[in-house]
Write a protein that holds these residues in place. Structure first.
Motif, short mmCIF file in Angstrom:
data_model
loop_
_atom_site.label_atom_id
_atom_site.label_comp_id
_atom_site.label_asym_id
_atom_site.label_seq_id
_atom_site.Cartn_x
_atom_site.Cartn_y
_atom_site.Cartn_z
N HIS A 50 25.21 -34.94 -36.23
CA HIS A 50 25.35 -34.12 -35.03
C HIS A 50 25.25 -32.66 -35.46
CE1 HIS A 50 26.60 -37.32 -32.25
NE2 HIS A 50 27.28 -37.81 -33.27
N HIS A 51 24.71 -31.83 -34.59
CA HIS A 51 24.51 -30.42 -34.94
C HIS A 51 25.14 -29.52 -33.89
CE1 HIS A 51 21.69 -31.43 -38.18
NE2 HIS A 51 21.19 -32.34 -37.35
N PRO A 85 13.79 -37.78 -35.46
CA PRO A 85 12.90 -36.71 -34.98
C PRO A 85 13.22 -35.33 -35.55
CG PRO A 85 13.52 -38.14 -33.16
CD PRO A 85 14.37 -38.54 -34.33
N ASN A 86 14.44 -35.17 -36.11
CA ASN A 86 14.79 -33.88 -36.70
C ASN A 86 14.23 -33.68 -38.11
OD1 ASN A 86 16.31 -33.39 -34.42
ND2 ASN A 86 18.25 -33.98 -35.35
N ALA A 114 17.38 -39.78 -30.74
CA ALA A 114 17.90 -38.62 -30.02
C ALA A 114 18.08 -37.46 -31.00
CB ALA A 114 19.23 -38.96 -29.35
N PRO A 115 18.17 -36.23 -30.51
CA PRO A 115 18.33 -35.10 -31.42
C PRO A 115 19.74 -34.93 -31.97
CG PRO A 115 18.25 -34.32 -29.16
CD PRO A 115 17.95 -35.80 -29.12
N GLY A 116 20.75 -35.48 -31.26
CA GLY A 116 22.12 -35.32 -31.71
C GLY A 116 22.66 -33.93 -31.48
N VAL A 122 17.99 -27.94 -30.95
CA VAL A 122 16.77 -28.69 -31.26
C VAL A 122 15.66 -27.73 -31.66
CG1 VAL A 122 14.91 -30.06 -30.21
CG2 VAL A 122 17.30 -30.70 -29.83
N ARG A 123 15.53 -26.64 -30.92
CA ARG A 123 14.48 -25.67 -31.24
C ARG A 123 14.72 -25.03 -32.61
NH1 ARG A 123 14.88 -24.87 -25.58
NH2 ARG A 123 16.43 -23.22 -25.83
N ALA A 124 15.99 -24.83 -32.97
CA ALA A 124 16.30 -24.26 -34.29
C ALA A 124 16.04 -25.27 -35.41
CB ALA A 124 17.75 -23.81 -34.33
#
Length: 313
Positions: A50-51, A85-86, A114-116, A122-124
């Motif tokens: 997670h971010h 995807p990250n 999912a991006p988490g 997500v953009r970063a």
């Protein structure tokens, strides 16, 4: 815990950062929990990516896994999961190839699409803007290729990683990953601890469509469940309010540190917020040992799960 001792129990830990605590303390608590889980006979200990969430210390998932594995000796350590995807598939193959080389036979690679995190993060994370859930099947195929025995003349190899055949799990909260795991013959873990709506439907699709693979001959479904066990039902519910507050903050898009339990959630959440949180967390076993045992047995009977993944801040 239940009348079905053949069903393995595993633990998912998000390395929660408590109010008044530090990230260093949170990671230390996670390793301590893993050491206890190993002694208690749990099968796996997973951490998740997670971010931009102040209350979760496991963003650098493979690094945390190395710390956990280094402090234990037999329990399997895994990602539940890495948000593919990250990342470039080669990077994940190398990271997990390194972990498997250091701790052979103990590493699991659970993958989500999912991006988490939230969209600004997500953009970063995705500087080239190319990664997304839409590319997940292609990225997964590439990652699996890097972990297999290399082909003659293969121009790019994961070093370490190639030929290590690290077990891959697909994670999901809908039917997408259930169908993909069935098609590829991979074990499947459903995130019912926060998104239980499609649990039974996804498991049905997974089992019905499963095709044997080199990794797995029969379907293997893991179900995640929140557990808050205490001496009494009242104390179990009281303990659970820390996680409830976390989810209220997620609903409000204001994630924060893990708060102490409270006596009255009506002072924290509106009726609408509490209904939503109750729905998200309804796959939970809360209360005294006898009640928790009954609730877990009921879950096993309804899902026919091959394994339970227990979590609970």
């Amino acid at each position: 815990m239940t009348d079905s001792p053949a069903v393995p129990y595993s633990l998912l830990d998000l390395a929660p950062v408590i109010e008044g605590g530090t990230i260093s303390q949170a990671l230390g608590h996670s390793q301590d929990l893993a050491q206890h889980a190993e002694r208690w006979g749990y099968t796996r200990f997973w951490v998740a990516e997670h971010h931009n969430m102040p209350g979760i210390a496991s963003a650098a998932t493979s690094v945390v896994m190395g710390y956990i594995a280094g402090g234990t000796s037999t329990i399997r350590v895994g990602a539940g999961g890495v948000m593919l995807p990250n990342h470039a598939p080669l990077i994940i193959a190398e990271q997990f190839g390194t972990l498997e080389s250091l701790y052979p036979g103990r590493i699991d690679l659970g993958l989500g699409r999912a991006p988490g995190t939230d969209q600004p993060t997500v953009r970063a994370l995705r500087r080239d803007r190319l990664g997304s859930g839409d590319t997940f099947p292609h990225d997964l195929a590439e990652l699996m290729m890097f972990l297999r025995d290399p082909e003659p003349g293969q121009p790019v190899r994961a070093v370490p990683g190639a030929g290590l055949h690290i077990p891959i799990w697909l994670l999901g909260s809908s039917d997408f990953s259930a169908r993909l795991a069935a098609e590829l013959g991979l074990p499947f873990a459903f995130a019912s601890h926060f998104a239980p709506d499609y649990l039974l439907h996804a498991l049905e699709l997974y089992r019905a469509g499963f095709k044997p693979s080199e990794q797995l001959q029969e379907p293997h479904a893991m179900v995640a469940v929140n557990v808050f066990a205490a001496d009494t039902d009242e104390e179990g519910y009281y303990i659970s309010t820390s996680m409830q507050q976390q989810f209220v903050n997620l609903v409000r898009h204001t994630p924060g540190l893990l708060q102490p339990p409270v006596d009255d959630m009506t002072k924290i959440a509106s009726d609408a917020e509490q209904r939503l949180v109750d729905r998200m967390l309804r796959c939970s076993a809360i209360g005294s040992p006898d009640n928790v045992r009954r609730q877990l047995q009921k879950l096993l009977e309804s899902t026919r799960a091959d394994e339970l993944m227990i979590t609970g801040h």
